[in-house]
Design a protein around this motif. Structure first.
Motif, short mmCIF file in Angstrom:
data_model
loop_
_atom_site.label_atom_id
_atom_site.label_comp_id
_atom_site.label_asym_id
_atom_site.label_seq_id
_atom_site.Cartn_x
_atom_site.Cartn_y
_atom_site.Cartn_z
N VAL A 275 -11.22 7.66 -8.17
CA VAL A 275 -10.61 6.33 -8.05
C VAL A 275 -10.61 5.88 -6.59
O VAL A 275 -10.92 4.72 -6.28
N GLU A 276 -10.27 6.79 -5.69
CA GLU A 276 -10.12 6.43 -4.28
C GLU A 276 -11.45 6.07 -3.62
O GLU A 276 -11.52 5.09 -2.87
N LYS B 198 -12.66 2.11 -5.90
CA LYS B 198 -12.20 1.17 -4.87
C LYS B 198 -13.31 0.74 -3.91
O LYS B 198 -13.08 -0.07 -3.02
N ASN B 199 -14.49 1.28 -4.07
CA ASN B 199 -15.62 0.89 -3.23
C ASN B 199 -16.14 -0.47 -3.69
O ASN B 199 -16.59 -0.61 -4.83
N SER C 52 -8.28 5.42 4.70
CA SER C 52 -7.23 5.93 3.84
C SER C 52 -7.42 7.43 3.64
O SER C 52 -8.52 7.89 3.39
#
Length: 219
Positions: free
Chosen positions: A187-188, A192-193, A58
């Motif tokens: 957040v990314e 999200k991990n 992403s």
């Protein structure tokens, strides 16, 4: 019982003896590069981890424009709502006056006091909590930054209670958009991990990489 043998027709460009109606096909080693699909499959099944592949799939969130010289950002702190320092990272801090543990406690105490003080003296609200009382994220008014002659402290708190503190050069502008972008990176690449445990120190190479690249553009 004898089963019939069915042979597929074979078309050969080489001439074969008349006595051999069905010439044997010689196996030759493959001398070219491996097909991309096979290489990708071999790489996937050879033990590549999910954490190293999934975040890269992403793209990073779009950053606000900036033309910084690369030396405006000094230090960043990330605290959770319980006061645990999840991340401490410095780029330009020539002098340390306290041990890191004491420095982090002092910073969180400063934020707690400033936030409580600004909410207490809010002239637009008639409901004021007691000075020093804990406030929920987003409750009451809050401050965004303050400046001294040597540094500027920029502050943002998310609805989940994550606190971001960015120390920059005193001549830098409003960093609220910058803090929002840093939070989107958090957040990314952290939230999200799937292997990250909430409340533990942030040790994500991708997050640190994109953070280091972005702070160089701050103005």
């Amino acid at each position: 019982m004898c089963w019939p043998i069915i042979s597929m027709p074979y078309r050969s460009t080489r001439s074969s003896p008349a006595t051999t109606p069905f010439p044997r096909r010689r196996s030759t080693p493959y001398r070219g590069a491996a097909p991309p699909a096979s290489a990708a499959a071999m790489q996937f099944f050879s033990g590549s981890s999910l954490t190293s592949v999934a975040p890269e799939s992403s793209p990073a969130p779009a950053a606000p424009p900036g033309t910084g010289t690369g030396s405006n950002a000094q230090v960043i702190y990330v605290f959770n709502r319980n006061g645990v320092c999840l991340l401490y990272r410095e780029w330009h801090r020539p002098l340390r006056t306290l041990a890191r543990n004491q420095d982090q406690k002092l910073m969180f105490g400063l934020l707690f006091s400033l936030r409580s003080f600004t909410a207490k003296i809010d002239p637009t609200s008639t409901e004021h909590a007691n000075l020093g009382a804990p406030l929920l994220p987003g409750q009451g008014c809050s401050f965004h930054s303050f400046k001294t002659n040597t540094y500027k402290l920029n502050y943002m708190e998310s609805p989940s209670g994550i606190k971001l503190i960015l120390l920059t050069h005193p001549r830098t502008g409003d960093q609220r958009d910058a803090l929002k972008h840093i939070y989107s990176l958090y957040v990314e690449y952290v939230v999200k991990n799937p292997l990250y445990a909430p409340g533990s120190p942030i040790k994500c190479d991708l997050f640190n990489k994109h953070l280091d690249q972005y702070v160089k553009t701050l103005i």
